[in-house]
Design a protein around this motif. Structure first.
Motif, PDB file in Angstrom:
ATOM      1  N   ARG A   1      -3.956   7.959   1.121  1.00  0.00           N
ATOM      2  CA  ARG A   1      -3.514   6.799   1.884  1.00  0.00           C
ATOM      3  C   ARG A   1      -2.234   6.211   1.301  1.00  0.00           C
ATOM      4  O   ARG A   1      -1.325   5.815   2.030  1.00  0.00           O
ATOM      5  CB  ARG A   1      -4.618   5.745   1.901  1.00  0.00           C
ATOM      6  CG  ARG A   1      -5.841   6.161   2.701  1.00  0.00           C
ATOM      7  CD  ARG A   1      -6.940   5.131   2.580  1.00  0.00           C
ATOM      8  NE  ARG A   1      -8.123   5.518   3.338  1.00  0.00           N
ATOM      9  CZ  ARG A   1      -9.272   4.851   3.328  1.00  0.00           C
ATOM     10  NH1 ARG A   1      -9.386   3.764   2.564  1.00  0.00           N
ATOM     11  NH2 ARG A   1     -10.291   5.270   4.030  1.00  0.00           N
ATOM     12  N   SER A   2      -2.165   6.140  -0.022  1.00  0.00           N
ATOM     13  CA  SER A   2      -0.974   5.594  -0.668  1.00  0.00           C
ATOM     14  C   SER A   2       0.246   6.451  -0.397  1.00  0.00           C
ATOM     15  O   SER A   2       1.343   5.957  -0.146  1.00  0.00           O
ATOM     16  CB  SER A   2      -1.208   5.466  -2.177  1.00  0.00           C
ATOM     17  OG  SER A   2      -0.097   4.896  -2.801  1.00  0.00           O
ATOM     18  N   ILE A   3       0.061   7.766  -0.441  1.00  0.00           N
ATOM     19  CA  ILE A   3       1.178   8.683  -0.166  1.00  0.00           C
ATOM     20  C   ILE A   3       1.653   8.525   1.264  1.00  0.00           C
ATOM     21  O   ILE A   3       2.853   8.469   1.539  1.00  0.00           O
ATOM     22  CB  ILE A   3       0.752  10.131  -0.448  1.00  0.00           C
ATOM     23  CG1 ILE A   3       0.592  10.359  -1.953  1.00  0.00           C
ATOM     24  CG2 ILE A   3       1.767  11.108   0.112  1.00  0.00           C
ATOM     25  CD1 ILE A   3       0.107  11.740  -2.304  1.00  0.00           C
ATOM     26  N   ARG A   4       0.719   8.450   2.216  1.00  0.00           N
ATOM     27  CA  ARG A   4       1.107   8.306   3.620  1.00  0.00           C
ATOM     28  C   ARG A   4       1.870   7.008   3.850  1.00  0.00           C
ATOM     29  O   ARG A   4       2.863   6.975   4.572  1.00  0.00           O
ATOM     30  CB  ARG A   4      -0.136   8.340   4.507  1.00  0.00           C
ATOM     31  CG  ARG A   4      -0.792   9.710   4.571  1.00  0.00           C
ATOM     32  CD  ARG A   4      -2.005   9.670   5.479  1.00  0.00           C
ATOM     33  NE  ARG A   4      -2.686  10.950   5.512  1.00  0.00           N
ATOM     34  CZ  ARG A   4      -3.765  11.183   6.233  1.00  0.00           C
ATOM     35  NH1 ARG A   4      -4.283  10.229   6.974  1.00  0.00           N
ATOM     36  NH2 ARG A   4      -4.337  12.368   6.214  1.00  0.00           N
ATOM     37  N   LYS A   5       1.418   5.935   3.224  1.00  0.00           N
ATOM     38  CA  LYS A   5       2.075   4.639   3.395  1.00  0.00           C
ATOM     39  C   LYS A   5       3.502   4.680   2.871  1.00  0.00           C
ATOM     40  O   LYS A   5       4.438   4.214   3.511  1.00  0.00           O
ATOM     41  CB  LYS A   5       1.272   3.554   2.668  1.00  0.00           C
ATOM     42  CG  LYS A   5       1.728   2.133   2.974  1.00  0.00           C
ATOM     43  CD  LYS A   5       0.789   1.147   2.312  1.00  0.00           C
ATOM     44  CE  LYS A   5       1.165  -0.282   2.704  1.00  0.00           C
ATOM     45  NZ  LYS A   5       2.506  -0.649   2.264  1.00  0.00           N
TER      46      LYS A   5
ATOM     47  N   LEU B   1      -4.491  -7.162  -1.596  1.00  0.00           N
ATOM     48  CA  LEU B   1      -5.440  -6.764  -0.553  1.00  0.00           C
ATOM     49  C   LEU B   1      -5.929  -5.338  -0.792  1.00  0.00           C
ATOM     50  O   LEU B   1      -7.118  -5.043  -0.631  1.00  0.00           O
ATOM     51  CB  LEU B   1      -4.770  -6.881   0.821  1.00  0.00           C
ATOM     52  CG  LEU B   1      -5.624  -6.490   2.027  1.00  0.00           C
ATOM     53  CD1 LEU B   1      -6.827  -7.412   2.145  1.00  0.00           C
ATOM     54  CD2 LEU B   1      -4.789  -6.540   3.305  1.00  0.00           C
ATOM     55  N   ILE B   2      -5.015  -4.450  -1.187  1.00  0.00           N
ATOM     56  CA  ILE B   2      -5.406  -3.064  -1.469  1.00  0.00           C
ATOM     57  C   ILE B   2      -6.349  -3.000  -2.664  1.00  0.00           C
ATOM     58  O   ILE B   2      -7.369  -2.293  -2.641  1.00  0.00           O
ATOM     59  CB  ILE B   2      -4.153  -2.203  -1.720  1.00  0.00           C
ATOM     60  CG1 ILE B   2      -3.327  -2.099  -0.445  1.00  0.00           C
ATOM     61  CG2 ILE B   2      -4.544  -0.807  -2.209  1.00  0.00           C
ATOM     62  CD1 ILE B   2      -1.996  -1.411  -0.638  1.00  0.00           C
TER      63      ILE B   2
ATOM     64  N   VAL C   1     -10.373   0.835  -4.618  1.00  0.00           N
ATOM     65  CA  VAL C   1      -9.242   1.722  -4.905  1.00  0.00           C
ATOM     66  C   VAL C   1      -8.813   1.487  -6.344  1.00  0.00           C
ATOM     67  O   VAL C   1      -8.634   0.341  -6.769  1.00  0.00           O
ATOM     68  CB  VAL C   1      -8.058   1.446  -3.950  1.00  0.00           C
ATOM     69  CG1 VAL C   1      -6.860   2.323  -4.315  1.00  0.00           C
ATOM     70  CG2 VAL C   1      -8.465   1.677  -2.512  1.00  0.00           C
ATOM     71  N   TYR C   2      -8.681   2.545  -7.090  1.00  0.00           N
ATOM     72  CA  TYR C   2      -8.242   2.433  -8.475  1.00  0.00           C
ATOM     73  C   TYR C   2      -6.747   2.158  -8.532  1.00  0.00           C
ATOM     74  O   TYR C   2      -5.985   2.569  -7.664  1.00  0.00           O
ATOM     75  CB  TYR C   2      -8.568   3.710  -9.254  1.00  0.00           C
ATOM     76  CG  TYR C   2     -10.038   3.972  -9.406  1.00  0.00           C
ATOM     77  CD1 TYR C   2     -10.797   3.222 -10.297  1.00  0.00           C
ATOM     78  CD2 TYR C   2     -10.661   4.954  -8.651  1.00  0.00           C
ATOM     79  CE1 TYR C   2     -12.150   3.459 -10.441  1.00  0.00           C
ATOM     80  CE2 TYR C   2     -12.018   5.208  -8.788  1.00  0.00           C
ATOM     81  CZ  TYR C   2     -12.769   4.456  -9.681  1.00  0.00           C
ATOM     82  OH  TYR C   2     -14.103   4.686  -9.815  1.00  0.00           O
ATOM     83  N   ARG C   3      -6.335   1.487  -9.605  1.00  0.00           N
ATOM     84  CA  ARG C   3      -4.923   1.164  -9.761  1.00  0.00           C
ATOM     85  C   ARG C   3      -4.055   2.415  -9.883  1.00  0.00           C
ATOM     86  O   ARG C   3      -2.959   2.478  -9.337  1.00  0.00           O
ATOM     87  CB  ARG C   3      -4.713   0.288 -11.005  1.00  0.00           C
ATOM     88  CG  ARG C   3      -5.041  -1.173 -10.803  1.00  0.00           C
ATOM     89  CD  ARG C   3      -4.440  -1.986 -11.920  1.00  0.00           C
ATOM     90  NE  ARG C   3      -4.649  -3.408 -11.710  1.00  0.00           N
ATOM     91  CZ  ARG C   3      -3.919  -4.357 -12.278  1.00  0.00           C
ATOM     92  NH1 ARG C   3      -2.942  -4.024 -13.093  1.00  0.00           N
ATOM     93  NH2 ARG C   3      -4.164  -5.625 -12.046  1.00  0.00           N
ATOM     94  N   ASP C   4      -4.532   3.383 -10.631  1.00  0.00           N
ATOM     95  CA  ASP C   4      -3.714   4.577 -10.831  1.00  0.00           C
ATOM     96  C   ASP C   4      -3.495   5.341  -9.532  1.00  0.00           C
ATOM     97  O   ASP C   4      -2.510   6.080  -9.396  1.00  0.00           O
ATOM     98  CB  ASP C   4      -4.337   5.478 -11.889  1.00  0.00           C
ATOM     99  CG  ASP C   4      -5.747   5.930 -11.512  1.00  0.00           C
ATOM    100  OD1 ASP C   4      -6.337   5.303 -10.619  1.00  0.00           O
ATOM    101  OD2 ASP C   4      -6.238   6.902 -12.109  1.00  0.00           O
ATOM    102  N   VAL C   5      -4.384   5.175  -8.556  1.00  0.00           N
ATOM    103  CA  VAL C   5      -4.194   5.806  -7.249  1.00  0.00           C
ATOM    104  C   VAL C   5      -2.933   5.265  -6.581  1.00  0.00           C
ATOM    105  O   VAL C   5      -2.164   6.016  -5.968  1.00  0.00           O
ATOM    106  CB  VAL C   5      -5.429   5.561  -6.361  1.00  0.00           C
ATOM    107  CG1 VAL C   5      -5.137   5.934  -4.919  1.00  0.00           C
ATOM    108  CG2 VAL C   5      -6.615   6.353  -6.870  1.00  0.00           C
TER     109      VAL C   5
END
Length: 315
Positions: A17-21, A103-104, A109-113
């Protein structure tokens, strides 16, 4: 965005999700930058290939030689840092300002993610952009040349591509670091640009001044003193990632390059100037490659640690 989907479908869900964003954030800039660089350099490549000669190293001629327009290497060394800074200067503080970071983190969700996803998405964007530009330019130029590169030349072009990725990865990780350290995106952007200007321009003047002070050059200077002066200047210049990229590119794409720095006539006597193999060319620039990899890894590691320890409050 299909490429991003294929790149990330096996990544863990949070990082995906982070990569897509981050990829969506960079997509519009990617297209405009890609098109501009391709148009400018492909025009220059077509012009250069009309005056080419047989028996040359194809990718050296395409990516290094200047004929009227700056070379592809110049575009990467000059605009690559700006691309990396644009992709990373607001990666964290921009999310914090908009209130989306807290919010995330309120989700499972882990911080390192988050930090890993930001970095991987930026590197994927850069890799796809540079690969597409290189393939298109090489295709047009090879068709115009009528010369097909062999396997070793393709391997050299791939190593040049890796060096370009590492070079921009350093600036991306540096911009991400400043986006973690500073609260405002404008501050992180200006700080990143200031460091880029220093390492790209002022380092040449500073290296020359220090070399002149340590080993003053006069009309009566011996060759040994001149060699020491140039060696010190070259060593100081290698603190700039742009210089490291230039040396790596010159040795990888031009097999006739054997050494960087001054050489005496006695060292050239009996030297057979035959092209080096790929392994021998790598031996020439392996310190530069290691330095570029280490700079990128260290900068991202510092960013990772800073983000993991950063206090993030909801706004």
């Amino acid at each position: 965005m299909i490429l991003y989907e294929r790149l990330t479908f096996r990544v863990p869900q949070g990082i995906n999700r982070s990569i897509r964003k981050q990829a969506i954030h960079a997509d519009s800039f990617d297209r405009s930058y890609n098109g501009a660089i391709f148009f400018i350099h492909s025009f220059g490549s077509i012009k250069r290939t009309t005056v080419s000669e047989r028996g040359i190293f194809v990718f050296k001629f395409i990516f290094l030689v200047r004929w009227g327009l700056p070379s592809f290497l110049f575009f990467i060394s000059f605009f690559g840092p700006l691309l990396g800074i644009i992709l990373g200067f607001d990666a964290i503080n921009g999310e914090r300002t908009r209130g989306t970071l807290s919010l995330i983190l309120s989700q499972p969700v882990y911080r390192d993610v988050i930090i890993n996803g930001k970095f991987l998405a930026s590197i994927a964007t850069v890799a796809i952009m540079i690969a597409s530009i290189m393939v298109m330019i090489a295709g047009i130029s090879i068709a115009k040349l009528g010369a097909v590169p062999n396997g070793q030349e393709v391997a050299r072009a791939f190593l040049f591509f890796i060096a370009c990725i590492l070079y921009i990865a350093f600036w991306t990780s540096l911009a991400i670091l400043f986006s973690i350290v500073f609260e405002k995106s404008s501050t992180s952007a200006l700080t990143s640009i200031a460091i880029w200007i220093f390492l790209a321009f002022f380092v040449y003047m500073i290296a020359g001044v220090i070399a002149d002070e340590v080993y003053p050059i006069t009309r009566q200077s011996t060759p040994e003193l001149l060699a020491k002066h140039e060696s010190l200047r070259t060593m100081l210049l290698r603190f700039s990632p742009a210089v490291l990229l230039e040396e790596i590119s010159a040795a990888i794409l031009n097999p006739t390059v054997r050494v960087f720095g001054p050489m005496f006539e006695t060292q050239l006597q009996g030297l057979i100037l035959t092209p080096l193999s790929l392994g021998q060319s790598m031996l020439v620039v392996w310190p530069q490659f290691v330095a570029l990899v280490a700079a990128s890894i260290i900068c991202f590691a510092v960013s990772y640690l800073a983000f993991m320890r950063k206090e993030i409050r909801s706004t």
